[in-house]
Design an enzyme around this catalytic site. Structure first.
Site, short mmCIF file in Angstrom:
data_model
loop_
_atom_site.label_atom_id
_atom_site.label_comp_id
_atom_site.label_asym_id
_atom_site.label_seq_id
_atom_site.Cartn_x
_atom_site.Cartn_y
_atom_site.Cartn_z
N GLU A 51 0.86 -1.17 0.14
CA GLU A 51 0.06 0.05 0.06
C GLU A 51 0.83 1.17 0.11
O GLU A 51 0.34 2.30 -0.46
CB GLU A 51 -0.98 0.05 1.28
N PHE A 113 -11.30 -6.88 14.46
CA PHE A 113 -10.32 -7.32 13.63
C PHE A 113 -9.92 -6.26 12.62
O PHE A 113 -10.83 -5.85 11.79
CB PHE A 113 -10.75 -8.78 12.94
N GLN A 114 -8.70 -5.93 12.31
CA GLN A 114 -8.52 -5.17 11.57
C GLN A 114 -9.03 -3.64 11.44
O GLN A 114 -9.17 -2.89 10.60
CB GLN A 114 -8.26 -5.61 9.95
N LYS A 163 -17.51 -0.62 6.26
CA LYS A 163 -17.84 -1.75 5.38
C LYS A 163 -19.41 -1.45 4.97
O LYS A 163 -19.81 -1.66 3.93
CB LYS A 163 -17.35 -3.16 5.77
N MET A 471 24.18 9.91 2.16
CA MET A 471 23.91 11.25 2.68
C MET A 471 24.25 11.10 4.25
O MET A 471 24.96 12.06 4.81
CB MET A 471 22.71 11.65 2.35
C1 LIG Z 1 12.63 6.22 5.28
C2 LIG Z 1 13.72 6.99 5.77
N1 LIG Z 1 14.48 6.66 6.46
C3 LIG Z 1 15.60 7.03 7.01
C4 LIG Z 1 16.00 8.23 6.34
C5 LIG Z 1 17.37 9.02 6.70
N2 LIG Z 1 18.34 8.86 5.39
C6 LIG Z 1 18.55 10.24 4.92
S1 LIG Z 1 19.44 10.05 3.33
C7 LIG Z 1 19.64 8.29 4.04
C8 LIG Z 1 20.95 7.40 3.05
C9 LIG Z 1 20.26 7.32 1.84
O1 LIG Z 1 20.97 6.26 1.33
P1 LIG Z 1 20.74 5.81 -0.19
O2 LIG Z 1 19.45 5.54 -0.55
O3 LIG Z 1 21.83 4.73 -0.66
O4 LIG Z 1 21.11 6.98 -1.03
P2 LIG Z 1 22.31 7.84 -1.18
O5 LIG Z 1 22.63 8.99 -0.15
O6 LIG Z 1 23.76 6.82 -0.96
O7 LIG Z 1 22.58 8.32 -2.50
C10 LIG Z 1 18.84 8.11 5.22
C11 LIG Z 1 19.16 6.87 5.56
C12 LIG Z 1 14.91 8.85 5.48
N3 LIG Z 1 15.35 10.07 4.84
N4 LIG Z 1 14.28 8.20 5.04
#
Ligand SMILES: Cc1ncc(C[n+]2csc(CCOP(=O)(O)OP(=O)(O)O)c2C)c(N)n1
Lengths: 558, 187
Positions: A51, A113-114, A163, A471
């Protein structure tokens, strides 16, 4: 005509021109699915893997087309799986209507439920939400939901339907969609004159263009305005595509990963004009040192954005397209002339501090993005994930048109991009859609590859695979003495094989000289393609404003 | 410093339906606005309720509170009710220790404050008192020596002085949407 609640929902969707919805079935929505089967000629249903994918796809569809995106989920876990997607749409003002089923009226409130109180859960992440307790209210609620999602500053609306309401019957009569208020009551001759006066007095105007420009369809008017005023232009992350990326006055993004030219120009300007933007902390950084010499003129449709994060000197609340047209009419008959000296100064800055990256030493992620821009001639739709991949995609592809850049700005949702590209591709079948991803983000929701393949969508997923949560790793590198805590994900997944297992084409790319060939191969392939690009985990996003610093103190390299 | 400097009374008209209270309360908690009291009840129109909210904050915060409230679909109107042009009232019920000896002294104080004793037990009386906050605070202070067993306040409620009103009559809730909200006029 007597119809069941389920049929009324579908009829109301048709009233609003909805021909595609993204959903996932379950017990509480069985009747809606039964009705959908009968309406399959009018309404195409896209079944994702999860979803969350449905919510991101509806959002991506909305962002790519400007129409309302619709998603549907069953009660309980189906509904909660939508939550991240709804929050993502909310933070970026994307018009989405989400339908959830719920347990029947008599079971509500009994931990059945749900059962989940999804209106309670989504209260802070929707523009508004409804629970429909009586089938006689259903048609009006659905119409209101579309009206609220679209009107003024757009946003997601959730409609929870128990529902029994989907089974009960009532009289239905077709109606036109509810009218949308224009929000231009405050745009008076006086208020416009006030702005013109500030512009006339200004010697160094600067224009900051946000996502509101795209929502409002004001991009041409903003362009005309910028040229008349002679303002260098920067965009927020959400604003990309709202101003042509190859225009002489365009300086790139502003803020944390903005350009030196934008950040210095913003700091040196005497009039900071923000249009359809909200002064997010990622733009402003240190509020006390933001545009210190400037008067701030803020134009936005949402009155609550005025003076929220930055104290403004003057504002106009109204629909941007309308306001910019009125301002342009006045500018045409005014003495306002572009100040060439100021534009020259900024052009010098742009020249002195272009967006660059260290060359050599293997495949550069920035180069891959640049080549995508060149090979598609800027005509693609780019949906990104979050992290370095997102910022490189923002920096090194020059967006020409609104709705060609799709990225989770406000919430920064990893896992957004693939679902969003599915929605975008379905909404814009004529466009080449890319999902530029990091390996971490891709792994979050790569289950949606199955969806892309199932519907034969020619999306190209470009994984900038640095085998790291790049990042976050970058922050650990720069601000935590290189203690790389849990950001190395150098695991064993073979993305090419994974793509093939899903029935997509998997390509790998590790040499600079192969970039064009592999990209062309992907663009010429049938169906979904995944390109696994091997890049270095030490590549960083620059420029960068260190946390808490003023934006002019941007670091341009390591 | 006068602690009331940053205290503001807002009167908020809302569509009378379930969920509206939690929308408003949620807004305050989520955005970190401090709230002293909130009271709510239906108006002379069954479809519209009126909330009186006592909130604290500097001018910028107050401006945001008003604008954010205005954005809620179920909120019809928000006005500030400044002290100089408004009447404020609050009701308090206080259960005070009272035996035969001091009951008449308490009763005397209650009279001076134009309150009433609404329940009497051998060792306690329950007092009802209406007034603005300073009057209630003064009364409570005087009751303290006798020993307050419990106390409950309704929260402030307020109207504009004179013949000015919040303008309830002009509000049209479209027949079709009255149960589900109004036609929005905000961003
Ligand atoms: C759902 C979620 N969890 C954690 C983060 C924190 N976060 C921001 S950037 C990042 C790293 C992203 O890694 P990747 O997708 O490999 O991209 P890159 O920066 O290496 O291009 C994280 C963990 C986020 N933005 N979203």
């Amino acid at each position: 005509m007597q119809l069941t609640g389920a049929e009324i929902i579908l009829e109301c969707l048709k009233e609003h021109g909805v021909d595609t919805i993204f959903g996932y079935p379950g017990g509480a929505v069985l009747n809606i699915y039964d009705a959908l089967a009968k309406h399959s000629d009018d309404i195409r249903h896209i079944l994702p893997s999860h979803e969350q994918g449905a919510a991101h796809a509806a959002d991506g569809y909305a962002r790519a087309t400007g129409r309302v995106g619709v998603c549907l989920a069953t009660s309980g876990p189906g509904a909660t799986n939508l939550v991240t997607g709804i929050a993502t749409a909310y933070m970026d003002s994307s018009p989405v209507v989400a339908f959830t089923g719920n347990v029947g009226g008599p079971l509500l409130g009994k931990d059945s439920f749900q059962e989940v109180d999804i209106t309670g859960v989504t209260m802070p992440i929707t523009k508004h939400n409804f629970i429909v307790r009586d089938v006689n209210q259903l048609h009006n609620v659905v119409r209101r939901a579309f009206q609220i999602a679209r009107e003024g500053r757009p946003g997601p609306v959730l409609v929870d339907v128990p529902k029994d309401v989907t089974v009960n019957k009532t009289e239905y009569r077709r109606q036109e969609p509810l009218p949308l208020a224009e929000h231009n009551e405050q745009v008076t001759a006086d208020s416009l004159e006030g702005a013109i006066e500030m512009i006339t007095e200004s010697r160094r105007p600067f224009l900051f263009s946000g996502g509101g420009v795209i929502c409002s369809g004001a991009h041409r008017d903003v362009l005309e305005f910028a040229e008349r005023v002679g303002a260098p232009v920067s965009c927020s992350l959400m604003g990309l595509g709202g101003f042509p990326g190859n225009h002489g006055q365009f300086c790139g993004m502003i803020g944390m990963h903005g350009t030196k030219a934008s950040n210095v120009a913003a700091t040196q300007c005497d009039l900071f004009i923000a249009v359809g933007a909200r002064f997010s902390d990622r733009v402003v950084s240190n509020a006390k040192r933001f545009a210190p010499d400037a008067k701030i003129l803020h134009i936005d449709i949402d009155p609550a954005e005025i003076n929220k994060n930055i104290k403004t000197h003057y504002h106009i609340v109204g629909d941007l397209k309308y306001v910019m047209q009125r301002l342009n009419e006045r500018l045409q008959n005014s003495a306002v002339e572009p100040n060439q000296d100021w534009l020259q100064e900024i052009a010098q800055l742009k020249k002195a501090y272009p967006l660059t990256y260290p060359k050599g030493n293997g495949l550069k992620p920035q180069y891959v993005v640049e080549r995508i821009y060149e090979l598609t001639q800027g005509n693609a739709v780019i949906a990104t994930e979050v992290g370095q991949n997102q910022i490189w995609s923002a920096q090194f592809y020059k967006y020409q048109e609104p709705r060609t850049w799709i990225s989770s700005g406000g919430l920064g949702t990893m896992g957004f991009g693939l679902g969003a590209s599915i929605g975008a591709q379905i909404g814009r079948p004529e466009k080449q859609v890319f999902n530029i991803a990091g390996d971490g983000s891709f792994r979050m929701n790569c289950n949606e590859l199955a969806t892309a393949v199932e519907y034969n969508l020619p999306i190209i997923v470009v994984i900038l695979n640095n085998r790291a949560l790049g990042m976050v790793r970058q922050w650990q590198d720069l601000f935590f003495d290189r203690r790389f805590s849990q950001t190395t994900i150098d695991r064993t997944t073979d993305f090419v094989k994974l793509a093939e297992a899903y029935g997509a084409t998997g390509l790998s790319l590790s040499r600079t000289e192969d970039v064009d060939d592999v990209l062309m191969q992907a663009m010429n392939a049938d169906g979904t393609v995944v390109i696994d690009c091997e890049v270095d985990p030490n590549d960083k996003v620059f420029p960068m404003v260190p946390p808490g610093a003023a934006i002019e103190d941007i670091i341009t390299e390591e | 410093m006068n602690e009331n400097v940053n205290r503001h009374v807002l009167s908020v008209l809302v569509v009378n339906q379930t969920g509206v209270l939690s929308r408003v309360a949620g807004l305050f908690s989520r955005r970190g606005y401090s709230i002293d009291s909130l009271s709510v009840g239906v108006t002379q129109r069954e479809d519209i309720s009126r909330m009186t909210i006592v909130a604290r904050g500097d001018d910028a915060t107050l401006e945001q509170i008003k604008k954010q409230l205005d954005k809620l679909v179920d909120v019809i109107k928000v006005v500030f009710l400044p002290p100089e042009s408004s009447v404020y009232r609050e009701l308090v019920l206080v259960k005070v220790n009272a035996d035969a000896e001091n009951r008449s002294a308490i009763s005397g104080i209650v009279d001076i404050f134009r309150g009433g004793i609404i329940d009497v037990a051998p060792d306690a009386v329950t007092v009802e008192l209406t007034g603005d906050q300073s009057k209630i605070e003064a009364f409570v202070e005087l009751m303290q020596p006798y020993g307050i067993q419990e106390l409950v306040r309704t929260g402030l409620t307020a109207l504009q002085r004179g013949n000015r009103t919040i303008g309830l009559d002009d509000i049209e809730l479209d027949e079709n949407y009255s149960e589900i909200g109004r036609t929005p006029h905000h961003g």
